[in-house]
Design an enzyme around this catalytic site. Structure first.
Site, PDB file in Angstrom:
ATOM      1  N   CYS A   1       0.884  -1.184   0.000  1.00  0.00           N
ATOM      2  CA  CYS A   1       0.000   0.000   0.000  1.00  0.00           C
ATOM      3  C   CYS A   1       0.911   1.220   0.000  1.00  0.00           C
ATOM      4  O   CYS A   1       1.112   1.860   1.040  1.00  0.00           O
ATOM      5  CB  CYS A   1      -0.935  -0.013   1.196  1.00  0.00           C
ATOM      6  SG  CYS A   1      -1.858  -1.555   1.407  1.00  0.00           S
ATOM      7  N   ALA A   2       1.467   1.555  -1.141  1.00  0.00           N
ATOM      8  CA  ALA A   2       2.619   2.453  -1.209  1.00  0.00           C
ATOM      9  C   ALA A   2       2.264   3.932  -1.195  1.00  0.00           C
ATOM     10  O   ALA A   2       3.063   4.741  -0.712  1.00  0.00           O
ATOM     11  CB  ALA A   2       3.446   2.139  -2.452  1.00  0.00           C
ATOM     12  N   ALA A   3       1.140   4.323  -1.772  1.00  0.00           N
ATOM     13  CA  ALA A   3       0.825   5.746  -1.895  1.00  0.00           C
ATOM     14  C   ALA A   3       0.710   6.384  -0.500  1.00  0.00           C
ATOM     15  O   ALA A   3       0.223   5.742   0.432  1.00  0.00           O
ATOM     16  CB  ALA A   3      -0.476   5.932  -2.671  1.00  0.00           C
ATOM     17  N   PRO A   4       1.168   7.633  -0.360  1.00  0.00           N
ATOM     18  CA  PRO A   4       1.684   8.549  -1.403  1.00  0.00           C
ATOM     19  C   PRO A   4       3.138   8.347  -1.783  1.00  0.00           C
ATOM     20  O   PRO A   4       3.618   8.997  -2.699  1.00  0.00           O
ATOM     21  CB  PRO A   4       1.471   9.916  -0.772  1.00  0.00           C
ATOM     22  CG  PRO A   4       1.576   9.676   0.691  1.00  0.00           C
ATOM     23  CD  PRO A   4       1.010   8.303   0.937  1.00  0.00           C
ATOM     24  N   GLY A   5       3.888   7.494  -1.070  1.00  0.00           N
ATOM     25  CA  GLY A   5       5.209   7.125  -1.553  1.00  0.00           C
ATOM     26  C   GLY A   5       6.381   7.546  -0.700  1.00  0.00           C
ATOM     27  O   GLY A   5       7.528   7.354  -1.115  1.00  0.00           O
TER      28      GLY A   5
ATOM     29  N   ASP B   1      -0.442   0.019  -5.227  1.00  0.00           N
ATOM     30  CA  ASP B   1      -1.582   0.662  -4.563  1.00  0.00           C
ATOM     31  C   ASP B   1      -2.848   0.261  -5.307  1.00  0.00           C
ATOM     32  O   ASP B   1      -2.844   0.099  -6.542  1.00  0.00           O
ATOM     33  CB  ASP B   1      -1.450   2.183  -4.542  1.00  0.00           C
ATOM     34  CG  ASP B   1      -2.345   2.802  -3.479  1.00  0.00           C
ATOM     35  OD1 ASP B   1      -1.876   2.962  -2.334  1.00  0.00           O
ATOM     36  OD2 ASP B   1      -3.509   3.126  -3.794  1.00  0.00           O
TER      37      ASP B   1
ATOM     38  N   ASP C   1       1.784  -1.336   5.006  1.00  0.00           N
ATOM     39  CA  ASP C   1       1.304  -0.119   5.662  1.00  0.00           C
ATOM     40  C   ASP C   1      -0.158   0.057   5.259  1.00  0.00           C
ATOM     41  O   ASP C   1      -0.493   0.819   4.370  1.00  0.00           O
ATOM     42  CB  ASP C   1       2.147   1.076   5.237  1.00  0.00           C
ATOM     43  CG  ASP C   1       1.828   2.322   6.025  1.00  0.00           C
ATOM     44  OD1 ASP C   1       1.645   2.213   7.257  1.00  0.00           O
ATOM     45  OD2 ASP C   1       1.734   3.410   5.422  1.00  0.00           O
TER      46      ASP C   1
ATOM     47  N   CYS D   1      -1.216   3.917  11.164  1.00  0.00           N
ATOM     48  CA  CYS D   1      -1.104   5.190  11.876  1.00  0.00           C
ATOM     49  C   CYS D   1      -2.310   5.342  12.800  1.00  0.00           C
ATOM     50  O   CYS D   1      -2.892   6.416  12.924  1.00  0.00           O
ATOM     51  CB  CYS D   1      -1.001   6.363  10.906  1.00  0.00           C
ATOM     52  SG  CYS D   1      -2.288   6.408   9.642  1.00  0.00           S
TER      53      CYS D   1
END
Length: 435
Positions: A106-110, A140, A200, A253
């Site tokens: 889940c890479a965005a925003p990077g 993503d 993430d 988070c």
């Protein structure tokens, strides 16, 4: 900055008020001098520095304009990446090497992907290769957010990154060899292609309340329930894509144990001994963190969403009905003459005076508070700090605010979003997870 910097902050209430103060009282705007400490290194994150000033001050303070412009130029050139300190911890925990295959599910925003790519893009000195030997797959589920990854990672100008748009729950297993040949059973049994996998996952984000205080306006105890199964599925699939001997990092988070400890416990249960929970705090000098919880409470709103919709609908119908009645009363009053209206006003004043006299007489007779407060009074009588931190007191506080606490899955009746995997593991399983 190597040395401390002094900035000048000018504050005014508003343009109109400040002009009034200057014209009439000749009072200049208030000026505050703030001494900024130099940037300090973060001991457990390589090549990381933490500023002593927040982002908002950097943007708005005129004394820091040049510094702000310098930061933007350096970031656009790919020399620095600005992000929260806590968001830099998962890549450090994974500790990737330059020859590793890394997957960010889940890479965005990077920002974390950039941190991983900086390590992978290093060309080994003991080889004649002119390109990196490892690679990073940044994935993503949203195509628009994947485009954000392209914009973010373009700064690094690295050939070792691949960007995909796929649901992390169903990211496919990639087999080595010739794609035109038939995959054998032995190849199917060899799960795992990536040395490091970062999960993430999407979360409620209630851990960001420090920089986003408005999140508490939308906070509900049941917010994490809808995301829990998605987080478990992404974590299990991430474990399946990890090589034997590799590492997978699960991060959010959020502060909600339903999104953290409960998910990790369920992943460990589903994988049935294939995974080992590793404590990396010893490898990070200066990093302060507590152990994960082994016991927590599952709570949700007492009213289900369907009951809330029915209640809001009834409330809306009653309001519309009352509005029509008021409009009808207004029309009847307009049809009456001024004399009758004056009589109504006089009569209303007499009634109000009589009610006031009755209230005064009642208050004189009974000055002691009621020993049986209403439910609304109980909710309004809220003490921020509880008188005691024992379990029974905290349970009563939660129930007083309209929450329902479940001890076991057997207590759940009509709350479909509450799942068995949200509850803490048994005493035996808790000991295994803690070890």
């Amino acid at each position: 900055t190597p040395d401390a910097t002094t900035t000048t902050t000018t504050t005014t209430n508003s343009t109109e008020e400040s002009n009034t103060n200057i014209d009439t009282n000749n009072n200049p705007p208030k000026t505050y001098l703030q001494k900024l400490a130099p940037a300090k290194t973060i001991p457990y994150i390589p090549y990381a520095y933490q500023l002593s000033v927040d982002r908002r001050t950097i943007r708005r303070n005129p004394a820091l304009t040049n510094f702000h412009e310098w930061l933007k130029v350096q970031q656009n050139a790919g020399f620095i990446t600005r992000q929260e300190t806590v968001s830099m911890i998962p890549p450090v925990v994974l500790a990737p090497q330059s020859h590793h295959a890394v997957l960010d599910m889940c890479a965005a925003p990077g920002s974390k992907t950039s941190q991983l790519l900086e390590v992978i893009s290093k060309i080994p000195n003991d080889d004649d290769s002119l390109e990196p030997t490892g690679f990073v797959v940044a994935n993503d589920s949203d195509a628009k957010r994947a485009y954000m990854l392209v914009h973010q990672l373009r700064r690094l100008n690295s050939p070792a990154v691949f960007i995909t748009a796929c649901d992390g729950q169903f990211f496919p297993q990639i087999f080595k060899g010739n794609p035109n040949t038939i995959i054998t059973d032995a190849e199917k049994a060899q799960e795992g292609l990536f040395d490091r996998v970062l999960c993430d996952v999407p979360c409620t984000g209630d851990g960001t309340a420090r920089k986003n205080p408005g999140i508490w306006k939308r906070w509900l105890a049941s917010n994490g329930h809808a995301l829990h199964p998605l987080q478990v599925n992404i974590g299990v699939n991430g474990a399946r894509l990890t090589k034997v001997g590799g590492y997978m990092c699960y991060s959010t988070c959020s502060l909600n144990p339903i999104e953290n400890e409960a998910v990790v416990a369920e992943i460990l249960r589903v994988t049935d001994g294939s995974l080992e929970l590793v404590d990396k705090r010893g490898d990070m000098d200066g990093f302060v963190a507590r152990s994960g919880w082994t016991s927590w409470k599952v709570m949700t709103e007492a009213q289900t969403r369907k009951e809330k919709r029915v209640q809001n609908k009834k409330r809306g119908d009653n309001m519309r009905k009352r509005k029509k009645e008021l409009e009808k009363e207004k029309e009847l009053k307009e049809q009456k003459g001024e004399k009758e209206q004056q009589d109504d006003i006089v009569k209303s004043d007499d009634d109000d005076k009589k009610e006031d006299d009755d209230d005064d007489e009642k208050s004189n007779k009974d000055t002691t508070p009621s020993s049986n407060p209403t439910e609304q009074e109980k909710k309004d009588d809220w003490i921020p700090i509880p008188p005691s931190w024992d379990e029974e007191t905290l349970r009563k506080r939660a129930e007083a605010r309209g929450l329902k606490v479940f001890d076991t899955i057997d207590d759940v009746t009509n709350h479909k979003h509450v799942m068995r995997s949200m509850f803490p593991p048994t005493k035996k399983g808790s000991g295994e997870i803690q070890s």
